[in-house]
Design a protein around this motif. Structure first.
Motif, PDB file in Angstrom:
ATOM      1  N   ASP A  21      -5.826   1.106   3.878  1.00  0.00           N
ATOM      2  CA  ASP A  21      -5.155   0.877   2.595  1.00  0.00           C
ATOM      3  C   ASP A  21      -4.570  -0.534   2.523  1.00  0.00           C
ATOM      4  O   ASP A  21      -4.553  -1.166   1.460  1.00  0.00           O
ATOM      5  N   HIS A  22      -4.076  -1.036   3.658  1.00  0.00           N
ATOM      6  CA  HIS A  22      -3.533  -2.398   3.689  1.00  0.00           C
ATOM      7  C   HIS A  22      -4.641  -3.414   3.396  1.00  0.00           C
ATOM      8  O   HIS A  22      -4.440  -4.378   2.655  1.00  0.00           O
ATOM      9  N   ARG A  23      -5.796  -3.188   3.989  1.00  0.00           N
ATOM     10  CA  ARG A  23      -6.903  -4.141   3.805  1.00  0.00           C
ATOM     11  C   ARG A  23      -7.401  -4.128   2.353  1.00  0.00           C
ATOM     12  O   ARG A  23      -7.668  -5.172   1.771  1.00  0.00           O
ATOM     13  N   ALA A  57       0.812  -1.213   0.000  1.00  0.00           N
ATOM     14  CA  ALA A  57       0.000   0.000   0.000  1.00  0.00           C
ATOM     15  C   ALA A  57       0.845   1.263   0.000  1.00  0.00           C
ATOM     16  O   ALA A  57       0.516   2.232  -0.681  1.00  0.00           O
ATOM     17  N   HIS A  58       1.920   1.277   0.783  1.00  0.00           N
ATOM     18  CA  HIS A  58       2.695   2.517   0.983  1.00  0.00           C
ATOM     19  C   HIS A  58       4.197   2.263   0.834  1.00  0.00           C
ATOM     20  O   HIS A  58       4.652   1.150   1.124  1.00  0.00           O
ATOM     21  N   PRO A  59       4.938   3.309   0.446  1.00  0.00           N
ATOM     22  CA  PRO A  59       6.392   3.180   0.472  1.00  0.00           C
ATOM     23  C   PRO A  59       6.854   2.886   1.897  1.00  0.00           C
ATOM     24  O   PRO A  59       6.430   3.582   2.826  1.00  0.00           O
ATOM     25  N   ASP A  60       7.631   1.931   2.064  1.00  0.00           N
ATOM     26  CA  ASP A  60       8.260   1.352   3.279  1.00  0.00           C
ATOM     27  C   ASP A  60       7.582   0.058   3.724  1.00  0.00           C
ATOM     28  O   ASP A  60       8.186  -0.758   4.415  1.00  0.00           O
ATOM     29  N   ASP A  61       6.314  -0.175   3.297  1.00  0.00           N
ATOM     30  CA  ASP A  61       5.658  -1.446   3.639  1.00  0.00           C
ATOM     31  C   ASP A  61       6.406  -2.634   3.032  1.00  0.00           C
ATOM     32  O   ASP A  61       6.447  -3.720   3.617  1.00  0.00           O
ATOM     33  N   GLU A  62       6.984  -2.419   1.833  1.00  0.00           N
ATOM     34  CA  GLU A  62       7.689  -3.522   1.174  1.00  0.00           C
ATOM     35  C   GLU A  62       8.912  -3.948   1.985  1.00  0.00           C
ATOM     36  O   GLU A  62       9.260  -5.129   2.012  1.00  0.00           O
ATOM     37  N   THR A  76       1.609  -9.915  -0.256  1.00  0.00           N
ATOM     38  CA  THR A  76       0.883  -8.678   0.010  1.00  0.00           C
ATOM     39  C   THR A  76       0.493  -8.588   1.482  1.00  0.00           C
ATOM     40  O   THR A  76       0.837  -9.463   2.290  1.00  0.00           O
ATOM     41  N   HIS A  77      -0.255  -7.536   1.818  1.00  0.00           N
ATOM     42  CA  HIS A  77      -0.620  -7.290   3.214  1.00  0.00           C
ATOM     43  C   HIS A  77      -1.564  -8.348   3.773  1.00  0.00           C
ATOM     44  O   HIS A  77      -2.374  -8.929   3.033  1.00  0.00           O
ATOM     45  N   HIS A  78      -1.506  -8.509   5.079  1.00  0.00           N
ATOM     46  CA  HIS A  78      -2.517  -9.273   5.815  1.00  0.00           C
ATOM     47  C   HIS A  78      -3.866  -8.551   5.688  1.00  0.00           C
ATOM     48  O   HIS A  78      -3.923  -7.317   5.768  1.00  0.00           O
ATOM     49  N   SER A 127      -1.776  11.281   5.021  1.00  0.00           N
ATOM     50  CA  SER A 127      -2.521  11.119   6.274  1.00  0.00           C
ATOM     51  C   SER A 127      -2.338   9.762   6.941  1.00  0.00           C
ATOM     52  O   SER A 127      -3.059   9.424   7.854  1.00  0.00           O
ATOM     53  N   ARG A 128      -1.375   9.002   6.493  1.00  0.00           N
ATOM     54  CA  ARG A 128      -1.259   7.637   6.983  1.00  0.00           C
ATOM     55  C   ARG A 128      -1.024   7.576   8.491  1.00  0.00           C
ATOM     56  O   ARG A 128      -0.283   8.354   9.056  1.00  0.00           O
ATOM     57  N   ASP A 129      -1.649   6.593   9.103  1.00  0.00           N
ATOM     58  CA  ASP A 129      -1.407   6.285  10.508  1.00  0.00           C
ATOM     59  C   ASP A 129      -1.465   7.541  11.369  1.00  0.00           C
ATOM     60  O   ASP A 129      -0.577   7.834  12.159  1.00  0.00           O
TER      61      ASP A 129
HETATM   62 ZN   LIG Z   1       1.374   0.920   5.035  1.00  0.00          ZN
END
Ligand SMILES: [Zn+2]
Length: 230
Positions: free
Chosen positions: A122-124, A10-15, A113-115, A44-46
């Motif tokens: 965004d992860h969901r 979803a976002h840069p750094d999640d990878e 991918t994300h859980h 606006s993340r987190d």
């Molecule tokens: Zn993220």
């Protein structure tokens, strides 16, 4: 079968947080790795994290993702630049349209991918989009589909409202842990001081905990969404 690895986040750094060590491990074995980053990750993340976290500009994050990729050993990620923390305002099909052409062209054998039960919306949504894009239709060559955990999102979702992350696949990243931490440091503005969950110490501790769960020094843990042997 020649492996080809795709991570969709979803976002840069999640990878890096979720699967960075595993991607580095594949890359070091000359296995092609591709990463798609759907959201911009800059606005606006987190919310509520505080400190100097999550204030990087979009160009800075694109540059950070490129530098992290270089450290982990794969080519710069694809950026879809979708609006941050608002993936739920887009039709799922519009999100899938950023994933399917890359799957068609790159032909991954394993996808990460994300859980699906993360706190972050965004992860969901990313999880939903990837599971849909990777549906097991005839002639699909995707043999493995896996969900990773993302510190400060996976463990923050109350177990009462989602299926908790329950790993059943562990990848030894002992030799890659240093690379993962260096890649994470490319996202300096996204990292918070310990004891925040998104700190270098917490990421290192989780790697050792997941490793020690299966007799390894350091590991990344995944839940298997689907595996096909043919
Ligand atoms: Zn993220």
């Amino acid at each position: 079968m020649t492996e080809r690895i795709l991570a969709v986040v979803a976002h840069p750094d999640d990878e890096v947080l979720g699967v960075g060590g595993t991607l580095a491990r594949y890359a070091s074995a000359q296995i092609p790795v591709n990463v798609i980053i759907l959201g911009e990750g800059a606005t606006s993340r987190d919310t509520g994290v505080g400190g100097n976290v999550h204030r990087s500009s979009v160009p800075l994050l694109v540059d950070a993702a490129k530098k992290a990729a270089n450290i982990l050993g794969y080519l710069p990620p694809h950026h879809a630049h979708l609006p941050d923390n608002k993936l739920d305002t887009l039709p799922l099909l519009d999100i899938i349209r950023h994933i399917e052409p890359i799957i068609d062209k790159f032909k991954p054998t394993r996808v990460y991918t994300h859980h699906g039960g993360d706190l972050n919306i965004d992860h969901r949504i990313t999880h939903e989009a990837v599971v849909t894009a990777c549906r097991p239709i005839p002639k699909s060559i995707i043999r493995g589909l896996y969900a990773f955990e993302t510190l400060s999102s996976t463990e923050w979702r109350p177990a009462s409202t989602a299926i908790p992350f329950s790993p059943n696949r562990f990848v030894d990243v002992t030799p890659q842990l240093d690379q993962k931490i260096r890649a994470l440091n490319c996202y300096a503005e996204e990292i918070a001081p310990f004891p925040h969950a998104r700190s270098i110490q917490a990421v290192t501790a989780l790697a050792h905990l997941r490793g020690a769960s299966v007799g390894l020094e350091a590991a990344e843990a995944f839940s298997v969404i689907r595996e096909i042997e043919s």
